[in-house]
Design a protein around this motif. Structure first.
Motif, PDB file in Angstrom:
ATOM      1  N   ARG A 272      39.848  51.683  97.093  1.00  0.00           N
ATOM      2  CA  ARG A 272      38.941  51.036  98.046  1.00  0.00           C
ATOM      3  C   ARG A 272      39.676  49.895  98.746  1.00  0.00           C
ATOM      4  O   ARG A 272      40.562  49.268  98.184  1.00  0.00           O
ATOM      5  N   MET A 273      39.259  49.653  99.981  1.00  0.00           N
ATOM      6  CA  MET A 273      39.852  48.564 100.739  1.00  0.00           C
ATOM      7  C   MET A 273      38.762  47.858 101.552  1.00  0.00           C
ATOM      8  O   MET A 273      37.953  48.509 102.225  1.00  0.00           O
ATOM      9  N   CYS A 274      38.730  46.543 101.483  1.00  0.00           N
ATOM     10  CA  CYS A 274      37.800  45.732 102.270  1.00  0.00           C
ATOM     11  C   CYS A 274      38.580  45.039 103.381  1.00  0.00           C
ATOM     12  O   CYS A 274      39.553  44.329 103.101  1.00  0.00           O
ATOM     13  N   VAL A 275      38.159  45.258 104.621  1.00  0.00           N
ATOM     14  CA  VAL A 275      38.893  44.774 105.781  1.00  0.00           C
ATOM     15  C   VAL A 275      37.991  43.898 106.645  1.00  0.00           C
ATOM     16  O   VAL A 275      36.869  44.301 106.971  1.00  0.00           O
ATOM     17  N   PRO A 276      38.401  42.681 107.036  1.00  0.00           N
ATOM     18  CA  PRO A 276      37.604  41.850 107.947  1.00  0.00           C
ATOM     19  C   PRO A 276      37.339  42.564 109.264  1.00  0.00           C
ATOM     20  O   PRO A 276      38.199  43.270 109.799  1.00  0.00           O
TER      21      PRO A 276
ATOM     22  N   PHE B 258      36.263  50.509 103.149  1.00  0.00           N
ATOM     23  CA  PHE B 258      36.698  51.904 103.133  1.00  0.00           C
ATOM     24  C   PHE B 258      36.811  52.344 101.679  1.00  0.00           C
ATOM     25  O   PHE B 258      37.538  51.723 100.893  1.00  0.00           O
ATOM     26  N   SER B 259      36.096  53.379 101.318  1.00  0.00           N
ATOM     27  CA  SER B 259      36.051  53.788  99.912  1.00  0.00           C
ATOM     28  C   SER B 259      37.156  54.760  99.544  1.00  0.00           C
ATOM     29  O   SER B 259      37.414  54.981  98.355  1.00  0.00           O
ATOM     30  N   SER B 260      37.809  55.363 100.536  1.00  0.00           N
ATOM     31  CA  SER B 260      38.846  56.371 100.244  1.00  0.00           C
ATOM     32  C   SER B 260      40.097  56.067 101.061  1.00  0.00           C
ATOM     33  O   SER B 260      40.241  56.527 102.202  1.00  0.00           O
ATOM     34  N   VAL B 261      40.965  55.266 100.479  1.00  0.00           N
ATOM     35  CA  VAL B 261      42.200  54.881 101.141  1.00  0.00           C
ATOM     36  C   VAL B 261      43.382  55.332 100.292  1.00  0.00           C
ATOM     37  O   VAL B 261      43.417  55.083  99.084  1.00  0.00           O
ATOM     38  N   ILE B 262      44.341  55.994 100.911  1.00  0.00           N
ATOM     39  CA  ILE B 262      45.514  56.507 100.210  1.00  0.00           C
ATOM     40  C   ILE B 262      46.695  55.574 100.452  1.00  0.00           C
ATOM     41  O   ILE B 262      47.055  55.333 101.613  1.00  0.00           O
ATOM     42  N   PRO B 263      47.299  55.016  99.407  1.00  0.00           N
ATOM     43  CA  PRO B 263      48.506  54.194  99.599  1.00  0.00           C
ATOM     44  C   PRO B 263      49.681  55.016 100.128  1.00  0.00           C
ATOM     45  O   PRO B 263      49.615  56.241 100.200  1.00  0.00           O
TER      46      PRO B 263
ATOM     47  N   ASP C 191      51.673  50.044 101.003  1.00  0.00           N
ATOM     48  CA  ASP C 191      52.693  50.627 100.134  1.00  0.00           C
ATOM     49  C   ASP C 191      52.077  51.225  98.871  1.00  0.00           C
ATOM     50  O   ASP C 191      50.860  51.153  98.646  1.00  0.00           O
ATOM     51  N   LYS C 192      52.911  51.831  98.048  1.00  0.00           N
ATOM     52  CA  LYS C 192      52.423  52.550  96.875  1.00  0.00           C
ATOM     53  C   LYS C 192      51.719  51.650  95.877  1.00  0.00           C
ATOM     54  O   LYS C 192      50.890  52.097  95.092  1.00  0.00           O
ATOM     55  N   GLY C 193      52.052  50.349  95.885  1.00  0.00           N
ATOM     56  CA  GLY C 193      51.412  49.410  94.982  1.00  0.00           C
ATOM     57  C   GLY C 193      50.169  48.767  95.553  1.00  0.00           C
ATOM     58  O   GLY C 193      49.587  47.872  94.944  1.00  0.00           O
ATOM     59  N   GLY C 194      49.748  49.197  96.744  1.00  0.00           N
ATOM     60  CA  GLY C 194      48.567  48.629  97.362  1.00  0.00           C
ATOM     61  C   GLY C 194      48.831  47.359  98.126  1.00  0.00           C
ATOM     62  O   GLY C 194      47.901  46.617  98.446  1.00  0.00           O
ATOM     63  N   LYS C 195      50.079  47.084  98.476  1.00  0.00           N
ATOM     64  CA  LYS C 195      50.425  45.863  99.211  1.00  0.00           C
ATOM     65  C   LYS C 195      50.513  46.167 100.700  1.00  0.00           C
ATOM     66  O   LYS C 195      51.069  47.177 101.113  1.00  0.00           O
ATOM     67  N   ILE C 196      49.945  45.234 101.497  1.00  0.00           N
ATOM     68  CA  ILE C 196      49.987  45.381 102.941  1.00  0.00           C
ATOM     69  C   ILE C 196      51.347  44.923 103.466  1.00  0.00           C
ATOM     70  O   ILE C 196      51.805  43.831 103.168  1.00  0.00           O
TER      71      ILE C 196
END
Length: 358
Positions: A32-36, A76-81, A106-111
């Motif tokens: 999941r990802m929360c975006v302003p 967004f409930s379905s985000v692929i790194p 990235d693969k670790g979830g970092k922007i």
């Protein structure tokens, strides 16, 4: 045309807990990802889009989220790194707009944001798609390959007259030969025992027109990768032939296609009817043919507030294109003449293309 730089004053936030409780589907990790989201309007949904050169817009939405205007965000409930995303929303008429800068997750979830602020600069573009690691590895393995020459068809004895000492780049380049003991009737390119594969896509045996040989044709030109290269053409160089080109074009090393090579074989032989001087071997390693090709028609686009804006349409005169772009802008170069592989890129402070995926 100047493309407006669109910068958002936020950092995207990954929901760390949901990344720890991942769902694996088709070998992908979903989180999941929360975006302003601070845009005005009546939209209920926003999207994360991915680059797709096969559609007219150049992007395609891959996941959606519901906008929460009270909290000014979208989840967004379905985000692929390990993906590059374009945050967009759509007008009622289907026009896309940005609500944030494109980013790599990235693969670790970092922007990862690759933008570089700056003024408009003249940049030199050499490719529309990054070099492929597997093909680069093969070029490295060609180091140590030797060019041997002999007047005995069995190459017993033979002289080593040249060697591939450096990594070959994905275009024509020359290996100069030592002809102190020449001329020779027979030549061969022999790969190493460690990598017995002739991963050479194109091959030409070069001689000097002043020798007066009859079995010659025009040689392929070396690439012109900068304005300084235009002065390096040698009008005395011609291509020596052991057979007419029509008879040998079925061979991968002579078919004019950079994406084919006699890779299954360890040796390529060049057998003349009489001793003749070969001054250079003009060769190209197996490659995906994604560099700028002289004579091809190109279009360059700049990402600007939710869409790709065309800033250049040009037929490449040489193996590079020079254009003025806003530094740090996301760019997309299309070859309209041929080839399907394309990927957006930035131009860094050193003037080098940096593609969104390595």
């Amino acid at each position: 045309m100047q493309c407006r730089k669109y910068w958002a004053d936020y950092d995207l936030i990954i929901n760390k807990d949901s990344l720890q409780e991942v769902v694996r589907k088709y070998n992908y990790v979903i989180g999941r990802m929360c975006v302003p989201y601070r845009e005005t309007g009546n939209n209920n949904l926003a999207y994360l889009a991915a680059f797709n050169s096969g559609v007219p817009s150049g992007i395609i939405p891959v996941t959606w989220g519901k906008i929460n205007r009270t909290k000014q965000n979208v989840t967004f409930s379905s985000v692929i790194p390990d993906r590059y995303y374009f945050p967009v929303y759509y007008s009622p008429f289907g026009k896309s707009f940005s609500f944030g800068e494109p980013f790599y997750l990235d693969k670790g979830g970092k922007i990862i944001k690759s933008h570089i602020e700056g003024k408009a600069d003249d940049v030199t573009l050499l490719r529309k798609f990054p070099m492929k690691q597997g093909l680069e590895d093969k070029a490295v393995k060609l180091i140590g390959t030797v060019i041997q020459a002999s007047n005995d068809p069995g190459f017993q004895p033979c002289d080593t007259v040249g060697i591939i000492a450096d990594t070959l780049q994905p275009y024509f380049q020359d290996i100069k030969l030592d002809m102190n003991k020449g001329p020779y009737q027979y030549y061969q390119i022999k790969t190493t025992d460690e990598y017995p594969h002739a991963a050479l896509s194109e091959l030409e045996f070069i001689t000097d027109i002043r020798y007066g040989y009859e079995n010659v044709i025009a040689a392929s030109p070396l690439p012109i990768l900068s304005s300084g290269d235009t002065l390096s053409e040698d009008k005395t160089e011609v291509r020596l032939m052991d057979e007419p080109l029509e008879r040998i074009k079925w061979k991968a090393e002579y078919d004019g296609n950079p994406q084919t090579s006699p890779e299954p074989y360890p040796t390529i032989r060049f057998m003349l009817k009489k001793p003749q001087f070969v001054t250079k071997i003009r060769m190209m390693p197996l490659n995906a043919d994604n560099g700028i090709i002289a004579g091809n028609q190109y279009e360059l686009f700049c990402w600007n507030n939710g869409e790709w804006k065309k800033i250049l349409s040009e037929r490449a005169r040489y193996n590079y294109i020079t254009v003025s772009v806003p530094s740090g802008s996301l760019l997309w170069l299309r070859n309209l003449t041929g080839g399907k592989e394309e990927l957006p890129f930035y131009v860094d402070s050193d003037g080098l293309q940096k593609f969104i995926y390595p």
